[in-house]
Design a protein around this motif. Structure first.
Motif, PDB file in Angstrom:
ATOM      1  N   PRO A  30      77.479  76.007  73.231  1.00 38.03           N
ATOM      2  CA  PRO A  30      76.796  77.079  72.521  1.00 38.03           C
ATOM      3  C   PRO A  30      77.010  76.947  71.016  1.00 38.03           C
ATOM      4  N   GLY A  31      76.211  77.646  70.249  1.00 35.75           N
ATOM      5  CA  GLY A  31      76.317  77.623  68.798  1.00 35.75           C
ATOM      6  C   GLY A  31      77.435  78.506  68.278  1.00 35.75           C
ATOM      7  N   VAL A  32      77.895  79.422  69.126  1.00 38.41           N
ATOM      8  CA  VAL A  32      79.022  80.299  68.807  1.00 38.41           C
ATOM      9  C   VAL A  32      80.008  80.176  69.958  1.00 38.41           C
ATOM     10  N   ALA A  33      81.278  79.888  69.642  1.00 40.59           N
ATOM     11  CA  ALA A  33      82.274  79.655  70.692  1.00 40.59           C
ATOM     12  C   ALA A  33      83.599  80.305  70.329  1.00 40.59           C
ATOM     13  N   ARG A  34      84.463  80.405  71.315  1.00 38.65           N
ATOM     14  CA  ARG A  34      85.822  80.907  71.138  1.00 38.65           C
ATOM     15  C   ARG A  34      86.806  79.814  71.568  1.00 38.65           C
ATOM     16  N   VAL A  35      88.053  79.967  71.156  1.00 40.62           N
ATOM     17  CA  VAL A  35      89.098  79.043  71.598  1.00 40.62           C
ATOM     18  C   VAL A  35      89.087  78.998  73.128  1.00 40.62           C
ATOM     19  N   GLY A  36      89.110  77.799  73.674  1.00 43.31           N
ATOM     20  CA  GLY A  36      89.084  77.603  75.125  1.00 43.31           C
ATOM     21  C   GLY A  36      87.697  77.328  75.685  1.00 43.31           C
ATOM     22  N   ASP A  37      86.654  77.621  74.901  1.00 42.10           N
ATOM     23  CA  ASP A  37      85.288  77.352  75.356  1.00 42.10           C
ATOM     24  C   ASP A  37      84.991  75.855  75.310  1.00 42.10           C
ATOM     25  N   SER A  38      84.143  75.427  76.218  1.00 41.98           N
ATOM     26  CA  SER A  38      83.686  74.041  76.256  1.00 41.98           C
ATOM     27  C   SER A  38      82.359  73.939  75.518  1.00 41.98           C
ATOM     28  N   LEU A  39      82.261  72.954  74.620  1.00 42.67           N
ATOM     29  CA  LEU A  39      81.037  72.709  73.863  1.00 42.67           C
ATOM     30  C   LEU A  39      80.348  71.476  74.417  1.00 42.67           C
ATOM     31  N   GLU A  40      79.024  71.507  74.439  1.00 42.84           N
ATOM     32  CA  GLU A  40      78.252  70.330  74.823  1.00 42.84           C
ATOM     33  C   GLU A  40      77.586  69.762  73.578  1.00 42.84           C
ATOM     34  N   PHE A  41      78.021  68.583  73.173  1.00 41.85           N
ATOM     35  CA  PHE A  41      77.518  67.870  71.998  1.00 41.85           C
ATOM     36  C   PHE A  41      76.594  66.791  72.550  1.00 41.85           C
ATOM     37  N   SER A  42      75.306  66.831  72.166  1.00 38.54           N
ATOM     38  CA  SER A  42      74.362  65.923  72.814  1.00 38.54           C
ATOM     39  C   SER A  42      73.262  65.449  71.877  1.00 38.54           C
ATOM     40  N   SER A  43      72.606  64.379  72.315  1.00 43.79           N
ATOM     41  CA  SER A  43      71.449  63.850  71.607  1.00 43.79           C
ATOM     42  C   SER A  43      70.421  63.395  72.619  1.00 43.79           C
ATOM     43  N   ARG A  44      69.185  63.750  72.367  1.00 45.96           N
ATOM     44  CA  ARG A  44      68.071  63.323  73.223  1.00 45.96           C
ATOM     45  C   ARG A  44      67.341  62.137  72.607  1.00 45.96           C
ATOM     46  N   ASP A  45      67.827  61.642  71.463  1.00 47.65           N
ATOM     47  CA  ASP A  45      67.204  60.503  70.795  1.00 47.65           C
ATOM     48  C   ASP A  45      67.639  59.185  71.432  1.00 47.65           C
ATOM     49  N   VAL A  46      66.752  58.213  71.361  1.00 49.56           N
ATOM     50  CA  VAL A  46      67.076  56.845  71.750  1.00 49.56           C
ATOM     51  C   VAL A  46      67.368  56.093  70.462  1.00 49.56           C
ATOM     52  N   VAL A  84      78.497  64.716  75.565  1.00 49.99           N
ATOM     53  CA  VAL A  84      79.941  64.816  75.784  1.00 49.99           C
ATOM     54  C   VAL A  84      80.331  66.288  75.751  1.00 49.99           C
ATOM     55  N   ARG A  85      81.425  66.591  76.423  1.00 53.92           N
ATOM     56  CA  ARG A  85      81.979  67.944  76.397  1.00 53.92           C
ATOM     57  C   ARG A  85      83.320  67.879  75.682  1.00 53.92           C
ATOM     58  N   ILE A  86      83.555  68.899  74.846  1.00 54.19           N
ATOM     59  CA  ILE A  86      84.820  68.987  74.118  1.00 54.19           C
ATOM     60  C   ILE A  86      85.217  70.464  74.081  1.00 54.19           C
ATOM     61  N   VAL A  87      86.503  70.738  74.278  1.00 52.87           N
ATOM     62  CA  VAL A  87      87.013  72.112  74.340  1.00 52.87           C
ATOM     63  C   VAL A  87      87.572  72.520  72.979  1.00 52.87           C
ATOM     64  N   VAL A  88      87.243  73.740  72.554  1.00 53.36           N
ATOM     65  CA  VAL A  88      87.771  74.293  71.301  1.00 53.36           C
ATOM     66  C   VAL A  88      89.242  74.626  71.544  1.00 53.36           C
ATOM     67  N   PRO A  89      90.154  73.921  70.843  1.00 46.69           N
ATOM     68  CA  PRO A  89      91.585  74.121  71.104  1.00 46.69           C
ATOM     69  C   PRO A  89      92.170  75.299  70.335  1.00 46.69           C
ATOM     70  N   PRO A  90      93.362  75.759  70.748  1.00 45.43           N
ATOM     71  CA  PRO A  90      94.069  76.791  69.968  1.00 45.43           C
ATOM     72  C   PRO A  90      94.313  76.276  68.552  1.00 45.43           C
ATOM     73  N   GLY A  91      94.327  77.166  67.604  1.00 44.15           N
ATOM     74  CA  GLY A  91      94.595  76.790  66.217  1.00 44.15           C
ATOM     75  C   GLY A  91      93.351  76.546  65.385  1.00 44.15           C
ATOM     76  N   VAL A  92      92.178  76.499  66.018  1.00 42.27           N
ATOM     77  CA  VAL A  92      90.947  76.354  65.233  1.00 42.27           C
ATOM     78  C   VAL A  92      90.642  77.727  64.636  1.00 42.27           C
ATOM     79  N   PRO A  93      90.562  77.822  63.312  1.00 41.62           N
ATOM     80  CA  PRO A  93      90.339  79.129  62.689  1.00 41.62           C
ATOM     81  C   PRO A  93      88.915  79.645  62.920  1.00 41.62           C
ATOM     82  N   ALA A  94      88.763  80.951  62.843  1.00 37.08           N
ATOM     83  CA  ALA A  94      87.435  81.556  62.935  1.00 37.08           C
ATOM     84  C   ALA A  94      86.591  81.075  61.768  1.00 37.08           C
ATOM     85  N   GLY A  95      85.305  80.913  62.002  1.00 36.69           N
ATOM     86  CA  GLY A  95      84.388  80.472  60.956  1.00 36.69           C
ATOM     87  C   GLY A  95      83.644  79.218  61.356  1.00 36.69           C
ATOM     88  N   GLN A  96      83.117  78.525  60.369  1.00 41.05           N
ATOM     89  CA  GLN A  96      82.332  77.314  60.616  1.00 41.05           C
ATOM     90  C   GLN A  96      83.226  76.151  61.032  1.00 41.05           C
TER      91      GLN A  96
END
Length: 126
Positions: A30-46, A84-96
């Motif tokens: 998602p475009g907005v996440a919390r610590v512990g959420d899984s993000l999907e980073f992807s590309s549909r380009d060849v 790929v999937r990557i999890v937002v770890p503890p310690g990532v500050p709020a914001g961008q």
């Protein structure tokens, strides 16, 4: 002369066969996440670029710091279904924050130029 101009314009509208040196466009969900959420980073380009021997190094970065907050590896090619999937770890500050490929080859970028990079931004909420 008209045939040359029309031919040149048609050539500009036709996708290049050689996709070497391209930079795929990325999205993140998602475009907005919390610590512990899984993000999907992807590309549909060849994009025909060589995968590094150890794979792509995908990392979460925050502004003002070069330190990766989390990393994963991918050995997949950009075949139109790269994800790929990557999890937002503890310690990532709020914001961008952003997910990026940190071992992308920028060697073809001219000195002093601002070249596109393989990344997507998201917002961390508490």
């Amino acid at each position: 002369m008209l045939a040359l101009v029309v031919g040149a314009l048609a050539g500009c509208a036709t996708p290049a066969v050689d996709r070497g040196g391209c930079v795929p466009r990325f999205s993140i969900e998602p475009g907005v996440a919390r610590v512990g959420d899984s993000l999907e980073f992807s590309s549909r380009d060849v994009c025909a670029v060589d995968v590094p021997r150890t794979g792509w190094r995908v990392a979460i970065l925050v502004p003002g710091s070069a330190e990766a907050r989390a990393t994963v590896r991918s050995t997949e090619t950009f075949d139109g279904s790269w994800t790929v999937r990557i999890v937002v770890p503890p310690g990532v500050p709020a914001g961008q924050a952003s997910v990026t490929i940190t071992n992308w080859d920028y060697s073809s970028c001219p000195d002093g130029a601002s070249c596109a990079g393989p990344s997507a931004e998201f917002t961390v909420e508490r």
